[in-house]
Design a protein around this motif. Structure first.
Motif, PDB file in Angstrom:
ATOM      1  N   VAL A 157       9.532  -2.398  -6.196  1.00 50.37           N
ATOM      2  CA  VAL A 157       9.493  -1.756  -7.551  1.00 50.37           C
ATOM      3  C   VAL A 157      10.268  -0.333  -7.157  1.00 50.37           C
ATOM      4  O   VAL A 157       9.555   0.435  -6.197  1.00 50.37           O
ATOM      5  N   LEU A 158      11.015   0.271  -7.877  1.00 50.80           N
ATOM      6  CA  LEU A 158      11.379   1.600  -7.768  1.00 50.80           C
ATOM      7  C   LEU A 158      10.946   2.540  -9.173  1.00 50.80           C
ATOM      8  O   LEU A 158      11.183   1.988 -10.142  1.00 50.80           O
ATOM      9  N   PHE A 210       4.903   0.499   5.423  1.00 49.85           N
ATOM     10  CA  PHE A 210       4.182   0.018   4.233  1.00 49.85           C
ATOM     11  C   PHE A 210       2.933  -0.858   5.002  1.00 49.85           C
ATOM     12  O   PHE A 210       3.201  -1.756   5.861  1.00 49.85           O
ATOM     13  N   THR A 211       2.005  -0.736   4.186  1.00 54.90           N
ATOM     14  CA  THR A 211       0.686  -1.703   4.536  1.00 54.90           C
ATOM     15  C   THR A 211       0.154  -1.995   3.251  1.00 54.90           C
ATOM     16  O   THR A 211       0.464  -1.512   2.329  1.00 54.90           O
ATOM     17  N   ASN A 212      -0.886  -2.890   3.439  1.00 51.83           N
ATOM     18  CA  ASN A 212      -1.617  -3.068   1.980  1.00 51.83           C
ATOM     19  C   ASN A 212      -2.025  -2.131   1.393  1.00 51.83           C
ATOM     20  O   ASN A 212      -2.624  -1.883   0.282  1.00 51.83           O
ATOM     21  N   GLU A 213      -2.725  -1.069   2.287  1.00 50.31           N
ATOM     22  CA  GLU A 213      -3.568   0.063   1.855  1.00 50.31           C
ATOM     23  C   GLU A 213      -2.471   1.162   1.452  1.00 50.31           C
ATOM     24  O   GLU A 213      -2.843   1.913   0.392  1.00 50.31           O
ATOM     25  N   LYS A 272       5.295  -4.509  -3.653  1.00 48.40           N
ATOM     26  CA  LYS A 272       4.237  -5.082  -4.745  1.00 48.40           C
ATOM     27  C   LYS A 272       3.836  -6.279  -3.903  1.00 48.40           C
ATOM     28  O   LYS A 272       2.697  -6.740  -4.449  1.00 48.40           O
ATOM     29  N   SER A 273       4.213  -6.925  -2.741  1.00 46.09           N
ATOM     30  CA  SER A 273       3.754  -8.080  -2.330  1.00 46.09           C
ATOM     31  C   SER A 273       2.778  -7.533  -1.055  1.00 46.09           C
ATOM     32  O   SER A 273       2.899  -6.538  -0.618  1.00 46.09           O
TER      33      SER A 273
END
Length: 402
Positions: free
Chosen positions: A303-304, A362-365, A330-331
């Motif tokens: 998403v932007l 990018f990571t989950n955190e 988002k994933s």
């Protein structure tokens, strides 16, 4: 219908048929109150005959005086309105003056009170706006969450409701304007060419500027200067210092393009068209922001988001406008995802964006980037985006493999 408009309606009929120039009739005949309403009737009334009473001209002068006394108007506009009111009142009282001077008040933009330089738009009642002011009104309305209205009659304006007035554009292009260099009068349609190519007083540079000559001067002095310029006689060591400075600036420009070419060699590359849609925050004082629907690139969901002037409280009060954007993952990912990304204009937009490459892991955190500037050339280009119903851009994503 107001008294001023009734007076304006009788202006053209007072003179004999054919006394009004055809160009004037085409320029102001776009509908009731076309061009500038009372001021248009003033010019036509005076053109019809010098001996006729010019009530419309006096009404146009009163309209400009009201604009000059408006406390909500910008200082520059009040000053222009005051000067235009004095000139209109004097011309109406004397019943004389050059036709082009009278047409200036008829064909000028109702917002900035200056003659349009490019496209001319009109509201449904015929009031004229230059392209810059028209876009600015639409952008201001978007920032304030209001319906954009004509500053004269308060009717609704939008890109679908307003149309261009080609007759006024052609009439303005034939009006004389003063060259900023030689101070001679030329039709506006050829003034730009004259200033760039023909004017003997235009500012030019020495042909040896590439080796450091800083001379700027009128074109008619260029030959004499170049014959006496000392830079061609400089030693090699002196020239090397100048060329080193030029090479450094050239390297900065080439670094971006080399980076883009290296990214194009990556194994995983994705791009997509994104559409930013306007929303408002839930704060007491709502703020405008943009967000795209979810989209999939490189097998991930993204998403932007974008905001104006970094969520400044009242961006509509600022002449300088910027957009910044944020990329959100988002994933869920099983391992850190290192990416480079950049935004460019969409395939059907004319907005000017300078490419800038951003990097993020990018990571989950840590699944969202900081807000980074959208590299728009200037505030005019930003207003073009804000005035549009949606903002359409193209996102490129490059996954960095380790």
């Amino acid at each position: 219908m107001s008294g001023a408009e009734e007076a304006g309606g009788g202006g053209p009929a007072a003179g004999p048929a054919g006394s009004v120039p055809a160009g004037v009739g085409a320029g102001v005949g776009a509908g009731p109150g076309a061009a500038a309403g009372p001021a248009a009737a003033a010019a036509l009334g005076e053109a019809a005959g010098p001996g006729l009473p010019d009530e419309a001209g006096l009404a146009g002068a009163r309209q400009l005086q009201e604009a000059a006394g408006d406390p909500d108007a910008p200082p520059k506009k009040r000053l222009r309105a005051a000067e235009a009111a004095e000139a209109a009142a004097a011309a109406a009282a004397a019943g004389s003056g050059k036709l082009e001077e009278r047409l200036y008040s008829v064909l000028c933009c109702t917002v900035c009170l200056d003659l349009p330089k490019a496209s001319v738009y009109q509201c449904t009642n015929g009031h004229l706006m230059c392209a810059g002011c028209f876009i600015h009104l639409l952008a201001d309305a978007r920032l304030k969450e209001e319906q954009a209205t004509c500053p004269n009659c308060r009717c609704e304006i939008s890109k679908s409701l307003c149309c261009r007035n080609l007759a006024v554009e052609k009439a303005v292009s034939e009006l004389p304007s003063e060259c900023g260099f030689c101070l001679c009068q030329f039709p506006r349609s050829i003034l730009e060419r004259h200033q760039k190519e023909e004017c003997q007083d235009r500012v030019t540079q020495c042909k040896y500027k590439r080796i450091g000559c800083p001379w700027h001067g009128p074109f008619h002095e260029l030959t004499v200067h170049e014959a006496a310029c000392a830079h061609p006689t400089k030693t090699g060591n002196e020239l090397m210092e100048i060329l080193d400075e030029m090479d450094q600036s050239h390297r900065k420009e080439m670094q971006l393009y080399n980076s883009i070419f290296s990214l194009l060699s990556f194994e995983k590359i994705g791009y997509t068209e994104v559409q930013f849609r306007p929303y408002r925050t839930d704060d007491f004082i709502t703020r405008l922001y943009y967000e795209t629907p979810r989209f999939t690139v490189l097998n991930q969901t993204w998403v932007l988001k974008a905001r104006v002037n970094d969520s400044e409280r009242n961006p509509n009060l600022s002449c300088k406008r910027t957009l910044s954007f944020q990329l959100l993952l988002k994933s869920k990912v099983t391992a850190p995802l290192e990416c480079s990304f950049l935004l460019l204009k969409g395939p059907y937009d004319d907005v000017k964006i300078s490419p800038v490459i951003y990097h993020f892991v990018f990571t989950n955190e840590s699944n969202e980037t900081d807000y980074v500037p959208l590299p728009i050339v200037d505030s005019v280009e930003c207003n073009k985006l804000l005035a549009a119903k949606n903002i359409n851009l193209r996102l490129f994503l490059f996954q960095i493999q380790k």
